[in-house]
Write a protein that holds these residues in place. Structure first.
Motif, PDB file in Angstrom:
ATOM      1  N   LEU A 129       0.826  -1.206   0.000  1.00 47.86           N
ATOM      2  CA  LEU A 129       0.000   0.000   0.000  1.00 47.86           C
ATOM      3  C   LEU A 129       0.863   1.260   0.000  1.00 47.86           C
ATOM      4  CD1 LEU A 129      -2.799  -1.195   2.416  1.00 47.86           C
ATOM      5  CD2 LEU A 129      -3.049  -0.674  -0.015  1.00 47.86           C
ATOM      6  N   PHE A 130       1.928   1.257   0.803  1.00 43.56           N
ATOM      7  CA  PHE A 130       2.813   2.423   0.815  1.00 43.56           C
ATOM      8  C   PHE A 130       3.549   2.575  -0.514  1.00 43.56           C
ATOM      9  CE2 PHE A 130       2.314   2.279   5.454  1.00 43.56           C
ATOM     10  CZ  PHE A 130       2.048   3.623   5.681  1.00 43.56           C
ATOM     11  N   ALA A 131       3.932   1.461  -1.116  1.00 46.19           N
ATOM     12  CA  ALA A 131       4.597   1.534  -2.428  1.00 46.19           C
ATOM     13  C   ALA A 131       3.660   2.132  -3.470  1.00 46.19           C
ATOM     14  CB  ALA A 131       5.058   0.142  -2.866  1.00 46.19           C
ATOM     15  N   LEU A 132       2.399   1.770  -3.400  1.00 47.82           N
ATOM     16  CA  LEU A 132       1.439   2.252  -4.385  1.00 47.82           C
ATOM     17  C   LEU A 132       1.006   3.692  -4.135  1.00 47.82           C
ATOM     18  CD1 LEU A 132      -0.631  -0.993  -4.965  1.00 47.82           C
ATOM     19  CD2 LEU A 132       1.121   0.013  -6.441  1.00 47.82           C
ATOM     20  N   THR A 133       1.445   4.281  -3.026  1.00 47.51           N
ATOM     21  CA  THR A 133       1.201   5.715  -2.853  1.00 47.51           C
ATOM     22  C   THR A 133       2.048   6.502  -3.841  1.00 47.51           C
ATOM     23  OG1 THR A 133       2.917   6.058  -1.165  1.00 47.51           O
ATOM     24  CG2 THR A 133       0.699   5.501  -0.384  1.00 47.51           C
ATOM     25  N   SER A 177       2.005 -11.497  -6.056  1.00 46.61           N
ATOM     26  CA  SER A 177       0.677 -11.600  -6.683  1.00 46.61           C
ATOM     27  C   SER A 177      -0.372 -12.040  -5.671  1.00 46.61           C
ATOM     28  CB  SER A 177       0.711 -12.583  -7.847  1.00 46.61           C
ATOM     29  OG  SER A 177       1.478 -12.063  -8.888  1.00 46.61           O
ATOM     30  N   HIS A 178       0.007 -12.968  -4.799  1.00 47.49           N
ATOM     31  CA  HIS A 178      -0.920 -13.456  -3.776  1.00 47.49           C
ATOM     32  C   HIS A 178      -1.351 -12.303  -2.861  1.00 47.49           C
ATOM     33  CE1 HIS A 178      -2.775 -16.004  -0.771  1.00 47.49           C
ATOM     34  NE2 HIS A 178      -2.017 -15.426   0.135  1.00 47.49           N
ATOM     35  N   GLN A 179      -0.395 -11.510  -2.395  1.00 53.20           N
ATOM     36  CA  GLN A 179      -0.713 -10.395  -1.507  1.00 53.20           C
ATOM     37  C   GLN A 179      -1.523  -9.318  -2.232  1.00 53.20           C
ATOM     38  OE1 GLN A 179      -0.243 -10.611   1.699  1.00 53.20           O
ATOM     39  NE2 GLN A 179       0.852 -12.542   1.472  1.00 53.20           N
ATOM     40  N   LEU A 180      -1.180  -9.054  -3.475  1.00 56.23           N
ATOM     41  CA  LEU A 180      -1.932  -8.088  -4.271  1.00 56.23           C
ATOM     42  C   LEU A 180      -3.375  -8.536  -4.460  1.00 56.23           C
ATOM     43  CD1 LEU A 180       0.803  -7.308  -6.928  1.00 56.23           C
ATOM     44  CD2 LEU A 180      -0.206  -5.622  -5.365  1.00 56.23           C
ATOM     45  N   LYS A 181      -3.563  -9.827  -4.684  1.00 57.31           N
ATOM     46  CA  LYS A 181      -4.909 -10.367  -4.866  1.00 57.31           C
ATOM     47  C   LYS A 181      -5.751 -10.176  -3.605  1.00 57.31           C
ATOM     48  CE  LYS A 181      -7.459 -14.565  -6.138  1.00 57.31           C
ATOM     49  NZ  LYS A 181      -8.659 -14.060  -5.544  1.00 57.31           N
ATOM     50  N   LEU A 182      -5.153 -10.419  -2.437  1.00 53.91           N
ATOM     51  CA  LEU A 182      -5.895 -10.232  -1.182  1.00 53.91           C
ATOM     52  C   LEU A 182      -6.371  -8.789  -1.036  1.00 53.91           C
ATOM     53  CD1 LEU A 182      -3.665 -12.302   1.275  1.00 53.91           C
ATOM     54  CD2 LEU A 182      -5.938 -12.913   0.406  1.00 53.91           C
ATOM     55  N   LEU A 183      -5.496  -7.856  -1.339  1.00 60.21           N
ATOM     56  CA  LEU A 183      -5.871  -6.441  -1.256  1.00 60.21           C
ATOM     57  C   LEU A 183      -6.897  -6.058  -2.320  1.00 60.21           C
ATOM     58  CD1 LEU A 183      -2.321  -5.001  -0.563  1.00 60.21           C
ATOM     59  CD2 LEU A 183      -4.289  -4.874   1.000  1.00 60.21           C
ATOM     60  N   ASP A 191       7.486  -4.954 -10.658  1.00 66.75           N
ATOM     61  CA  ASP A 191       8.083  -3.845  -9.927  1.00 66.75           C
ATOM     62  C   ASP A 191       7.781  -3.939  -8.438  1.00 66.75           C
ATOM     63  OD1 ASP A 191       9.216  -2.823 -12.228  1.00 66.75           O
ATOM     64  OD2 ASP A 191       7.628  -1.337 -12.552  1.00 66.75           O
ATOM     65  N   VAL A 192       6.544  -4.274  -8.108  1.00 61.67           N
ATOM     66  CA  VAL A 192       6.181  -4.440  -6.690  1.00 61.67           C
ATOM     67  C   VAL A 192       7.025  -5.557  -6.077  1.00 61.67           C
ATOM     68  CG1 VAL A 192       4.334  -5.002  -5.066  1.00 61.67           C
ATOM     69  CG2 VAL A 192       3.831  -3.568  -7.055  1.00 61.67           C
ATOM     70  N   ALA A 193       7.180  -6.665  -6.809  1.00 61.32           N
ATOM     71  CA  ALA A 193       7.986  -7.786  -6.313  1.00 61.32           C
ATOM     72  C   ALA A 193       9.427  -7.349  -6.046  1.00 61.32           C
ATOM     73  CB  ALA A 193       7.956  -8.945  -7.309  1.00 61.32           C
TER      74      ALA A 193
END
Length: 127
Positions: free
Chosen positions: A56-60, A81-87, A68-70
């Motif tokens: 979430l902080f990275a996507l700010t 991808s798993h964590q992104l899917k949960l969000l 890139d997130v990885a």
């Protein structure tokens, strides 16, 4: 401090009395919030994970592709991808495809502001 068996017992009221009007007012206030409290608990469970908070902080900073997130998190693409899917499943992120690339962005400026404000509170507290 008193103990009860193995566990310490904190301060307790030793008198059986209460302010009936105040208790009734507080209980009535909780009734209105009671419907959302289970959702709030699930929300805190979701946010109670350092990796998801980092996302979430990275996507700010703006939209990022999964790779890139990885790299930011130093995780595998699969774990990211798993964590992104949960969000995303909870509606906090949006996803878009651009060919083979998948990009994510935060949906809620209010959530991001709240997280930044919470960090400020912690920074002030631990100075």
């Amino acid at each position: 401090m008193k103990t009860s068996g193995k566990f310490p017992v904190g301060p307790m009221c030793n008198v059986t009395c209460f302010e009936q009007e105040k208790v009734a007012r507080v209980k009535a206030g909780l009734v209105a919030e009671q419907k959302l409290l289970p959702q709030l608990a699930e929300f805190y469970k979701l946010l109670g994970n350092t990796t998801r908070l980092k996302i979430l902080f990275a996507l700010t900073q703006g939209e990022l592709c999964v790779c890139d997130v990885a790299h930011v998190l130093e995780l595998t693409v699969a774990a990211t991808s798993h964590q992104l899917k949960l969000l995303r499943d909870q509606g906090w992120l949006s996803m878009r495809n651009d060919g083979k690339m998948v990009y994510y962005r935060a949906n809620s400026g209010e959530l991001l502001k709240a997280l930044h404000d919470d960090l400020k509170i912690l920074e002030t507290r631990w100075r």
